[in-house]
Design a protein around this motif. Structure first.
Motif, mmCIF file in Angstrom:
data_model
loop_
_atom_site.group_PDB
_atom_site.id
_atom_site.type_symbol
_atom_site.label_atom_id
_atom_site.label_comp_id
_atom_site.label_asym_id
_atom_site.label_seq_id
_atom_site.Cartn_x
_atom_site.Cartn_y
_atom_site.Cartn_z
ATOM 1 N N LEU A 54 0.782 -1.407 0.002
ATOM 2 C CA LEU A 54 0.017 0.019 0.116
ATOM 3 C C LEU A 54 0.799 1.374 0.100
ATOM 4 O O LEU A 54 0.425 2.456 -0.461
ATOM 5 N N SER A 55 2.333 0.931 0.336
ATOM 6 C CA SER A 55 3.185 2.343 0.369
ATOM 7 C C SER A 55 3.858 2.294 -0.946
ATOM 8 O O SER A 55 4.659 3.237 -1.116
ATOM 9 N N GLY A 56 3.260 1.446 -2.066
ATOM 10 C CA GLY A 56 4.048 1.600 -3.265
ATOM 11 C C GLY A 56 5.479 0.915 -3.202
ATOM 12 O O GLY A 56 6.110 0.793 -4.237
ATOM 13 N N VAL A 57 5.767 0.044 -2.417
ATOM 14 C CA VAL A 57 6.934 -0.698 -2.379
ATOM 15 C C VAL A 57 7.033 -1.884 -3.026
ATOM 16 O O VAL A 57 6.021 -2.722 -2.732
ATOM 17 N N ARG A 58 7.746 -2.222 -3.841
ATOM 18 C CA ARG A 58 8.030 -3.317 -4.384
ATOM 19 C C ARG A 58 8.267 -4.586 -3.719
ATOM 20 O O ARG A 58 9.005 -4.424 -2.734
ATOM 21 N N ARG A 59 7.563 -5.899 -3.729
ATOM 22 C CA ARG A 59 7.795 -6.878 -2.960
ATOM 23 C C ARG A 59 8.120 -8.206 -4.012
ATOM 24 O O ARG A 59 7.599 -8.202 -5.050
#
Length: 318
Positions: free
Chosen positions: A258-263
């Motif tokens: 939700l924070s836009g961090v890639r996983r």
């Protein structure tokens, strides 16, 4: 005596998708505005215009669901179309003036062959009596003024045409097609192939992507409901993407997503996926997976995610 002051109805955040069975005679925007007032919704939009003379499935997106409205616009559609054989009209449908009457002499085999000729990728010239815009104005404005505008042919795909019923001068078809297909144009072309001409007498949209008319409600039904009953009719904002593969994340990864961090995750690459948190209905948004990495494309806000548990998830409509 002065008029009483107009009472301003307070709006509220509403998130979800309503499957409306649009009635005959209303424009898609008229239907949207009526439903938006009933829900007192802050934000809403429809997902593909149906002509006033057409009925059937009109998905309406509220709040967070508007982020996925384009998916409905781009989705394949299915229609139940009734062709009136032997008569061509100025608009290609029952609203126009009659241009020509011809005798009808066809059998089941000829109708099936005429329909089969249009299955596949074809080119269509958009009709003048359509909402397609030219220099900021819909083509039907020019048509009503007697002005003919040059239009380029567009490539569309007809997946299937099945004959549902046939009488002496009418044929009812079930048509599965790509976005942008003009069914009235298809009706005229089938009529010409049969040698008798035709116009579109009635049209009903039955599906849009994974969404189906069988789950739709009418405007009259909504008007009889209280607010809680109307809210219970809403599908979750994931409804337009119910056909995308699902990815479920644990709490920590959900927050990062939700924070836009890639996983990174063990999941096959995919151009589109719908992403959830650990709660079954906690839809977080859409993304894509490239080289094992989940990349966000459309995100719900934390407030929108928190508002979803009472909605029906995409899994229930599959």
């Amino acid at each position: 005596m002065s008029a009483a002051p107009r009472v301003r109805v307070p709006r509220r955040p509403v998130h979800g998708v309503l499957l409306l069975d649009k009635p005959l005679g209303l424009t898609s925007n008229d239907a949207l505005q009526k439903v938006k007032r009933l829900y007192r919704a802050e934000k809403a939009g429809h997902t593909g215009t149906l002509d006033p003379l057409a009925t059937g499935l009109l998905p309406l997106c509220f709040g967070a669901a508007t982020k996925f409205a384009q998916v409905c616009l781009d989705a394949d559609k299915r229609y139940r179309a009734t062709l009136a054989l032997g008569t061509t009209t100025s608009t290609g449908d029952a609203e126009g003036t009659v241009l020509r009457e011809r005798p009808v002499d066809v059998d089941d085999a000829r109708v099936a062959a005429a329909c089969a000729a249009f299955v596949g990728t074809i080119e269509q010239v958009p009709p003048m009596h359509s909402a397609l815009k030219h220099e900021g104005r819909p083509l039907y404005d020019y048509a009503r003024a007697g002005v003919d505008v040059a239009r380029e042919a567009r490539r569309v795909t007809i997946h299937s045409i099945d004959v549902v019923a046939r009488a002496d001068r009418t044929v009812t078809l079930d048509v599965a097609c790509s976005k942008g297909t003009y069914i009235r144009t298809l009706a005229e072309e089938i009529g010409e192939r049969l040698g008798c001409g035709a116009h579109l007498a009635a049209l009903r949209r039955t599906t849009s992507g994974p969404l189906s008319l069988e789950h739709a409600v009418t405007l009259e039904q909504l008007e009889r409901m209280d607010e809680a009953e109307r809210d219970a009719c809403l599908l979750s904002p994931d409804a337009p993407v119910a056909h995308w593969p699902a990815v479920r994340l644990a709490d920590a990864d959900a927050g990062r997503f939700l924070s836009g961090v890639r996983r990174r995750l063990a999941h096959p690459d995919a151009p589109n996926v719908r992403v959830y948190g650990p709660d079954p209905n906690a839809f977080l948004g859409g993304g894509r997976i490239v080289a094992g990495e989940l990349i966000s494309t459309r995100l719900l806000s934390p407030l929108e995610v928190a508002a979803l548990p009472s909605a029906t998830s995409a899994a229930s409509i599959r």
